[in-house]
Each structure stands twice: as C-alpha cells, then as structure tokens.
Design an enzyme around this catalytic site. Sequence first.
Site, PDB file in Angstrom:
ATOM      1  CE  LYS A   1      -6.105   8.493   5.704  1.00  0.00           C
ATOM      2  NZ  LYS A   1      -6.328   7.090   5.289  1.00  0.00           N
TER       3      LYS A   1
ATOM      4  CD  GLU B   1      -6.612   1.455   8.433  1.00  0.00           C
ATOM      5  OE1 GLU B   1      -6.233   1.348   9.630  1.00  0.00           O
ATOM      6  OE2 GLU B   1      -6.564   2.515   7.797  1.00  0.00           O
TER       7      GLU B   1
ATOM      8  CG  HIS C   1      -1.687   1.245   1.453  1.00  0.00           C
ATOM      9  ND1 HIS C   1      -2.803   1.569   0.716  1.00  0.00           N
ATOM     10  CD2 HIS C   1      -1.507   2.269   2.335  1.00  0.00           C
ATOM     11  CE1 HIS C   1      -3.282   2.728   1.139  1.00  0.00           C
ATOM     12  NE2 HIS C   1      -2.520   3.171   2.120  1.00  0.00           N
TER      13      HIS C   1
ATOM     14  CB  THR D   1      -4.720   0.489   3.492  1.00  0.00           C
ATOM     15  OG1 THR D   1      -5.311   1.756   3.803  1.00  0.00           O
ATOM     16  CG2 THR D   1      -5.550  -0.193   2.425  1.00  0.00           C
TER      17      THR D   1
END
Length: 450
Positions: free
Chosen positions: A265, A214, A148, A372
């Site tokens: 976020k 996650e 990722h 992730t």
Amino acid sequence: MTAINSTHDPARHSWVESANLPDADFPIQNLPFGAFERDGERRAGIAIGAHVVDLRALRDSGLLAAGSDAALACEAASDGTLNRLMAMTPSYASALRATLSDLLDSGAPQRARIEQQAEALLPRIDEVTLCLPCQVGDYTDFLTSLHHTERHGRYKGLADPLPAAFKSLPIAYHGRASSLRVSGGEVRRPHGQYRDANGQIVFGPAPALDFELELAAWIGRGNALTQPIPVDAAHEHIFGYSLLNDWSAKSIQWFEQVLGPFLGKSFHSSLSPWIVTAEALAPFRKAPVPRAKSDPAPMPHLHGAFDQQQGGLHLDLYAHLLTNGLREAGATPVRITHTHLDNLYWTFAQMVAHHTSNGCNLRTGDLLGSGTISGADDAARACITELTNAGKDPLGLPNGETRTALEDGDEITLSARATKPGAVSIGFGECRGRIAPALAFAERQTEIAA
C-alpha cells in the site's frame, strides 16, 4: 454541525459563468478549499467553476473588511497551506466562504472591482499546478465496507470472511503519509515479494496492481492526548472531504499481510486536490443505512443521536478506466464502478470517535480514509479484484480488451457527486493516476553499488 444557510441557496448564481454549467463540480454552492503553485510560489485557494480564487491576492485586494473573520481566515491561509485555517474554529472558514459567496454572486456590487483584479485574483485552474491542500502528519485507512471485506475474505479462503471485530468497531491500519500525492501524473508499479503462479516466493514488479475507490476526511481541529472525541462532536472536527485512491499491489499485500498492509500500500496513494467542506455538504446530509436487526448494536461511545440522523451523505462515487488501447482509438474512459456512500457500515464520526477512544490525539491535517466503498451490486464493486472475482472473471471493455489487474498505461479516474432534490449538485473534482512501468530494480541496485 453547520446548518443550511444562504450559501446553499439553489437560486444563487455566479458571474463566473463556468460555475453555472449544469455539470460543474464547483458551482457557487460548493467553494472547496485547496492549494496550488503559481509563479513558483505556493498559494491557497478556493475553486469556483474553472477558476480558483487566490487567497493571498484576496487578502491584498482590499475587498475584505479589516479584522473580519473572513479576513483573519484569509490571513491564516496566506502561507500557501490550509493547516492554520483548518485548526481555527469552523466559524472562520465559514465566514470566508460566505464572503466569497457574496463576492462571486451574479448580483455582487463589487463585481467591477474584482474583474479589474481578475488576473491576480482568479487564475484558471488549468493554468496553475495543484498541490496537496495541507501538510499531512498522519494517515489512517479504515476498512468499513461490509461487502468489500466479506468478498476479500472469501477470495482468501477464510472460513469466516468477516473479521470477528468488524461489526463491533471500525477496523483500520496506520498508512504512510509520505507517499500521499495529489491527483494526476504517474503511479509507478512497485517491486515486492509475492507468490507466483507456481507458489514460489519471488521478488519483482507487482503483477496484481489495483485501484481502491475511497472517500477521505480531513481533520480540522484535533484533540488533546488522552481526550477522546465523542461521536456526536466528531463532525465538528472534520473540516471536509476529498476523494482517495488507495492504490494497492494485491500480490504483495496478500503475501506480506500479518500485522496489516505495508509495502503493498505504501508506494503511492492519490488524493483529489480540493477539500469539499463539511459546510458545503450540509444539504446532502442523511441518516446512515440502518444495520441488520441481527447485527450487534454499536457500543455507547460509537452511537450518537445526531450521527444516526445525519451521519451519512447523498453521495454517488464513480471510477473510470482508460487503457492504451482505448486511448489510441480516441475512445473516452469507460465507467467500471458506480457506488454510493451508503455502502459504508460505519460513519466518519464513528471512525473519529473510535480512533480517539483510547486517548489517541488527532492533529490538524490528519487524513482518514473510508476504505474501499464497495456495494452488493456488481456495478458497485470498487476495485479490480472485486470486479473480476479475484481474477476468475476478467473485466471486459468495449474494444475487446480484458483486465484482471491494472496494466502499464492504464489510467483510473475517480469522481463523485453529491445530489439531492432541491439542492444544487456539487462535485469533488477528479482523482486521477496512470500506471507507469516498474523501474529496472537490478540496474538501479548496480548503479547504487557502483
């Protein structure tokens, strides 16, 4: 670390029939902890099949021996949150779990007594409102998938796509605990600043909205300020795990990110409502994937013999997408990601040890996200950005729709299953959210000014 015991016995079945279905997330070998609202009151509970054991009702039922560790654990959860129970030594939650395993066993002598009180003791999960399992004081999100991290570095055009520190320590940022929400409901598209297709800086609804698959660890007992947690002791501080969708407005995030993620976020993060305990996962422990021989060895404070033997999990994780088009056609959600916890470069114990290595104190209810969980294979890409190579290769769906980012009405559902030959597979429940259109920001500002 909790050893395998009678609660993990694959021959054990429950008289709660929904717990015995082959695809049940919550068989008697799982018994995850959570919280819910019932009749306007918040309660703590433990899931079994399609039902939840109301721990306050269990406390009042007379089924627990007075003064036993199980009774004390039940009393600690009587305020409707799990914080007090999570702060106790793990033996108390273990005793409650073992007692319930016996009470719910198909051969339990107390079955008739429990069935007489079933309405109070065992409401159906779909008849209560699930809540976050505990009060969350702090939320730290890590960046621990090499694949990722490397892909996103390439998408940003970095000469070295991996940060210099990545293979030396678990990278993280301090997230926003106040916008953590339990699975279900709407995820409102946020407003923010970003560069448009012409390179101009604009403010408006985020066009590049993404999910991130996650796993999150819940801290049980914390540590005192200035007192680091050794890596091989870190497992004793993890109460259990939930699924985490770290929704990301990539357009905002990539423009603003200097010190770390912020508004891209902090608008919403979704959690599955059940904490699958570290004890329930004991049969699925495994060694983490070995590092490449050319990689630097972890520093001594991040290397533990026990963690290198059992710091990983046999855990498959999935993401499914349901669009308005698929929904209107009566189609089922489409699986777009299948990954594995092996795709983390660092273990959760290493995350805890690093987090506290400077003397930082973790507290009961703190949440640590894995980052992730993307793998090398195309199917293991765990966000839309990776699935589409940052929009260059649109994701195709069976009905002909395509996606380069999440659109309004799109619903993402995360799930996971721990599996290993000889053990009963257990799940985590779902972590779900549907994208809702952005609010009319200018109109709201006008109303506030008026």
